[in-house]
Design an enzyme around this catalytic site. Structure first.
Site, PDB file in Angstrom:
ATOM      1  N   LYS A   1     -14.582   8.445  -3.036  1.00  0.00           N
ATOM      2  CA  LYS A   1     -15.789   8.729  -2.251  1.00  0.00           C
ATOM      3  C   LYS A   1     -16.353  10.095  -2.644  1.00  0.00           C
ATOM      4  CE  LYS A   1     -13.673   5.963   1.333  1.00  0.00           C
ATOM      5  NZ  LYS A   1     -12.608   6.012   2.351  1.00  0.00           N
TER       6      LYS A   1
ATOM      7  N   HIS B   1       0.788  -1.230   0.000  1.00  0.00           N
ATOM      8  CA  HIS B   1       0.000   0.000   0.000  1.00  0.00           C
ATOM      9  C   HIS B   1       0.821   1.281   0.000  1.00  0.00           C
ATOM     10  CE1 HIS B   1      -3.978  -1.861   0.898  1.00  0.00           C
ATOM     11  NE2 HIS B   1      -3.225  -2.782   1.453  1.00  0.00           N
TER      12      HIS B   1
ATOM     13  N   THR C   1      -8.379   7.022  -1.526  1.00  0.00           N
ATOM     14  CA  THR C   1      -9.734   6.522  -1.706  1.00  0.00           C
ATOM     15  C   THR C   1     -10.760   7.616  -1.433  1.00  0.00           C
ATOM     16  OG1 THR C   1      -9.472   5.573   0.498  1.00  0.00           O
ATOM     17  CG2 THR C   1      -9.377   4.048  -1.349  1.00  0.00           C
TER      18      THR C   1
ATOM     19  N   ARG D   1      -5.596  11.887   6.140  1.00  0.00           N
ATOM     20  CA  ARG D   1      -4.502  12.011   7.097  1.00  0.00           C
ATOM     21  C   ARG D   1      -3.613  13.182   6.725  1.00  0.00           C
ATOM     22  NH1 ARG D   1      -3.982   8.111  11.157  1.00  0.00           N
ATOM     23  NH2 ARG D   1      -2.020   8.935  11.865  1.00  0.00           N
TER      24      ARG D   1
HETATM   25  N1  CR6 Z   1      -2.131   5.518   3.938  1.00  0.00           N
HETATM   26  C1  CR6 Z   1      -1.979   4.671   1.004  1.00  0.00           C
HETATM   27  O1  CR6 Z   1      -1.144   5.712   1.390  1.00  0.00           O
HETATM   28  C2  CR6 Z   1      -4.115   3.999  -0.130  1.00  0.00           C
HETATM   29  C3  CR6 Z   1      -4.438   3.169   1.109  1.00  0.00           C
HETATM   30  C4  CR6 Z   1      -5.253   1.943   0.764  1.00  0.00           C
HETATM   31  C5  CR6 Z   1      -2.319   3.778   2.193  1.00  0.00           C
HETATM   32  C6  CR6 Z   1      -3.224   5.171   0.275  1.00  0.00           C
HETATM   33  O2  CR6 Z   1      -2.841   5.862  -0.904  1.00  0.00           O
HETATM   34  O3  CR6 Z   1      -5.301   4.451  -0.719  1.00  0.00           O
HETATM   35  O4  CR6 Z   1      -3.232   2.745   1.781  1.00  0.00           O
HETATM   36  N2  CR6 Z   1      -1.099   3.147   2.635  1.00  0.00           N
HETATM   37  O5  CR6 Z   1      -4.639   1.194  -0.240  1.00  0.00           O
HETATM   38  C7  CR6 Z   1      -0.798   2.662   3.881  1.00  0.00           C
HETATM   39  O6  CR6 Z   1      -1.525   2.766   4.834  1.00  0.00           O
HETATM   40  C8  CR6 Z   1       0.499   1.967   4.064  1.00  0.00           C
HETATM   41  C9  CR6 Z   1      -2.881   4.598   3.356  1.00  0.00           C
HETATM   42  O7  CR6 Z   1      -3.986   4.433   3.750  1.00  0.00           O
END
Ligand code: CR6
Length: 810
Positions: A661, A357, A657, A550
């Site tokens: 949404k 991820h 994501t 975040r």
């Molecule tokens: N922070 C990615 O940074 C992605 C999500 C779900 C993240 C984000 O771009 O949409 O995962 N990565 O795939 C991690 O948490 C390591 C995120 O949520």
């Protein structure tokens, strides 16, 4: 859709609900406070739901176990009602009882068992697996305290404990009978008999892992899966009576608190936090407990036919946090089931798959070998042996005389530099490795995991993320969902691609007006919430421009603030400048230890304080920071948004994501070509999205050239860009809580690592053009509707179908 109905009709529901209130509290509905009305309703729905589904899947259905340290499930009541197809009926019933479903839903906790995108993705996947009808189960941790609650005090983020279990969680069921034991530390003992040898583990600390199950109801209510969350408890009651009698209660309870610490708290960092023993214990606990349970179920259904485990079971590992699945599965097969080492390795690999991820190097987990070996001695032996064999096997691909032999080894070996590298462990133990957007997967192949890709290209694949459109459109946005259903029927709930049927309505003036009215209602709902939580008055005639996620340097909330300050300065400097009145809405948490991100939050609140109190600009711009971003308030924000800010430095965001949404809710994306923005832009077409800034390859080339200088950017535009940089330290924004020297240094001393200054002009110009287009409301609404119409692709139902076809082979 044929629903499996849990109530005959409204009257039946009302009668049962009244009885449930009496049975639980001995008090009639009318006299109960809202919170107790909620608990009575939740208990009723949970009990009814359980009663009609003793077993949803046939024994031979292939099972998927989704291992994730995070499941950001959000409030569940509304979701269950939608999936059982009874939300409207229940809402009606409650109305006839003189209350409202909305008010009852507001009583629900929002379990913060995840940090952000990764945890929410896991929850969306559970929803979609149940919708697709497969036996898909979540395996995770039941943290006593969820992600901290964020408060804003004096402009600063303040963290408080999230005691989400304080009033009980009505959807979970504790399953003592399914507890398992997990061992930490101790020694490995080798046994030999008749030329055969095996290992056992002895000593160390034994922990009891107790599962709590949360039902996951698929849309239509015909499939109920479960999310299993593990809690750590002491195995023996080593209560120290002497210590207690001597008044040393802490020592008396130490046995309990040491063990319970394992499931006490979720690590509040979405970019990894390594080196912490407790985190390693968490990772092992849920991996071992989950796998022990899987083998127990498998043996019950299929006997000890371990060779074919992978034909019946998939273990999917969400990021590297469950990376120990490989060696732990081998340990269980070899030591406890007597399977041969080579076969166990083969079976593990056939069973396990892995999703990466992130490309952030600091987020790729590593553990010091000494820590790992001391805590998990037998597991370490297995890792060492697999690593040794892996190194040997490289000889089949490369000759030691090859120039890049050591290079490949240094990048791909599990053990290196005194550390256990969890990403390499995950890849070596998986038959499939996927990224989460087309661009991200390409970057994995080209750089992050390039050496692995060269060795085993067939193992790599892309699975672009998706989100649950039932939660994030239907549940989050009732007026818009209703409008859509009136126009195209409710088939889109089941098949999100039916949203395409909205395309003809782009020419329908009355539909577009209805859309505007729905958006207006959503904006008013959000404005009321913002007023209540942050005190800021939002004018609903303004454009709602939203960046919620975040806080992280690469996501560039700072670039957004720079734009806000630029608009502010221009209004003051130029009486002819008249931007489209805009409300800038921010929300998101920063990891407690991430100082820079917390400073950006303080900056936003300081800018909000200056702008919202300046009558000269008040009718043109407002700024709001919504505290404590979580699934529940996210739903209020997404639905009300008109502009979706997705402005990460290209090449950094794996997928994102919130972009999906927001587009679903008819917000127009203002973004860089990063993560899934690339695919959004291809789907909606250039006239329905605003793209700006450097592309990923340009970012890479600029960094590689070593010729980027933040001061050049500053000097080239002293009036606008330079002025904003100066404002960070000249007192202009200091009224609330001081200047912003560290942000100034990040830009001008650290040389602007995320290219904020480089993309600034392109960004501001794109924003001017986009908001300029808002004047033609019919054209704007048409583009906005096109975003919803094309959002079907980003339903997690589609993503899960791709996992099923290409990775899990179901
Ligand atoms: N922070 C990615 O940074 C992605 C999500 C779900 C993240 C984000 O771009 O949409 O995962 N990565 O795939 C991690 O948490 C390591 C995120 O949520």
């Amino acid at each position: 859709m044929t629903y499996n109905k849990i109530f005959e009709n409204k009257q039946d529901f009302v009668e049962q609900y009244r009885e449930a209130c009496l049975a639980r509290y001995g008090t009639p509905f009318e006299e109960l406070p809202a919170q107790e009305r909620y608990y009575a309703l939740a208990e009723l729905i949970a009990t009814k739901g359980r009663a009609i589904f003793p077993e949803s899947h046939p024994k031979d259905a292939k099972k998927v176990y989704y291992f994730s340290l995070e499941f950001l499930i959000g409030p569940l009541l509304d979701n269950y009602l939608i999936n059982f197809g009874i939300r409207d009926m229940v809402a009606d019933g409650i109305k006839s009882m003189g209350s409202s479903l909305e008010e009852i839903c507001r009583q629900e906790v929002d379990p913060g068992l995840g940090n952000g995108g990764l945890g929410r993705l896991a929850a969306c996947f559970l929803d979609s697996m149940a919708h697709e009808g497969i036996a898909g189960y979540g395996n995770g941790m039941r943290y006593r305290y969820g992600l901290f609650r964020q408060y804003i005090e004096g402009g600063r983020q303040v963290e408080r404990t999230d005691n989400w279990l304080a009033n009980g969680f009505p959807w979970e069921t504790r399953k003592d009978g399914s507890s398992v034991l997990v061992r930490f530390g101790g020694q490995v003992v080798r046994h030999e008999e008749d030329g055969r040898f095996w290992f056992t583990q002895e000593g160390g600390d034994i922990v009891r892992a107790v599962p709590y199950d949360v039902p996951i109801v698929g849309f239509g209510g015909n499939v109920v899966n479960k999310l299993r969350l593990w809690s750590a408890e002491p195995y023996t009651e080593d209560f120290d009576l002497d210590a207690f009698n001597a008044g040393d209660y802490a020592r008396a309870n130490k046995f309990r608190s040491d063990v319970e610490a394992i499931s006490t708290i979720l690590y509040p960092n979405d970019a990894g936090e390594h080196g912490r023993m407790l985190r390693l214990k968490q990772e092992y606990l849920f991996v071992s407990a989950g796998l022990q349970t899987i083998l127990r179920t498998y043996e019950r259904d299929f006997g000890p036919d371990w060779e074919h485990l992978g034909d019946h079971v998939c273990v999917h590992t969400n990021d590297t946090h469950p990376a120990m699945c490989g060696p732990e599965l081998m340990r269980l097969l070899v030591d406890e089931k007597g399977v041969d080492f080579d076969l166990a390795y083969k079976v593990a690999k056939e069973t396990i798959s892995f999703t990466n991820h992130t490309v952030m190097p600091e987020a790729l987990e590593k553990w010091p070998i000494n820590t790992f070996r001391a805590l998990l001695p037998r597991l370490y032996m297995i890792v060492e042996e697999v690593d040794r064999r892996y190194r040997d096997s490289l000889a089949n691909h490369l000759s030691p005389n090859d120039g890049n032999w050591t290079d490949v080894l240094s990048k791909t070996a599990i053990l290196w530099d005194g550390q256990v590298r969890m990403a390499n462990l995950s890849i070596i133990f998986s038959h499939s490795v996927n990224g989460v957007s087309a661009l991200h997967t390409q970057i994995l192949k080209d750089s992050v995991f390039h050496e692995f890709y060269e060795l085993v290209p067939q193992r790599f694949n892309n699975k672009t993320n998706g989100v649950s459109h039932r939660r994030f459109l239907c549940e989050a946005n009732p007026p818009y969902a209703k409008l859509i259903t009136n126009a195209i029927g409710d088939g889109w709930l089941n098949d999100a691609m039916e949203l395409e049927k909205l395309v003809p309505f782009e020419q329908d003036a009355s539909f577009l007006e209805g859309m505007e009215a729905a958006k207006r209602a959503d904006k008013e709902r959000l404005a009321a919430y913002v007023k209540e939580t942050s005190g800021v008055d939002l004018d609903c005639n303004m454009v709602f421009d939203v960046q919620v996620k975040r806080f992280h340097a690469y996501k560039r909330q700072l670039l957004n603030v720079f734009k806000v300050l630029d608009v502010y300065n221009r209004i003051l400097a130029d009486p002819n400048y008249s931007p489209r009145p805009t409300a800038f809405i921010f929300s998101g948490k920063a990891a407690q230890s991430y100082t820079f991100a917390k400073e950006v939050i303080r900056l936003i609140n300081s800018v909000a304080d200056v702008i919202n109190n300046d009558e000269r600009v008040n009718d043109k711009i407002r700024v709001a920071f919504v505290p404590n971003f979580a699934v529940s308030n996210a739903q209020l924000i997404y639905s009300a948004a008109e502009i979706s800010e997705q402005i990460s430095v290209a090449g950094a965001e794996a997928s994102g994501t919130s972009n999906m949404k927001l587009m679903m809710n008819a917000a127009i994306t203002l973004g860089t070509l990063d993560g899934s923005n690339v695919e959004i832009s291809e789907l909606v077409g250039p006239e329905n999205i605003k793209i700006f800034g450097l592309h990923a390859d340009e970012v890479e080339a600029l960094r590689a050239s070593g010729r980027y200088y933040a001061w050049d950017q500053y000097n080239a535009d002293r009036d606008r860009l330079g002025r904003i940089v100066d404002m960070l330290t000249d007192g202009a924004l200091a009224r609330l809580s001081g200047n912003f020297d560290s942000i100034h240094d990040y830009l001008m001393v650290d040389n602007d690592p995320d290219l904020v200054l480089r993309d600034f002009h392109a960004y501001v110009q794109a924003w001017d053009e986009l908001t300029g287009a808002y004047a033609d409301r019919a054209a704007w609404n048409k583009a906005a509707l096109h975003n919803t119409a094309k959002a079907g692709y980003f339903s997690s139902d589609r993503t899960i179908r791709e996992y099923m076809a290409d990775i899990w082979h179901i």
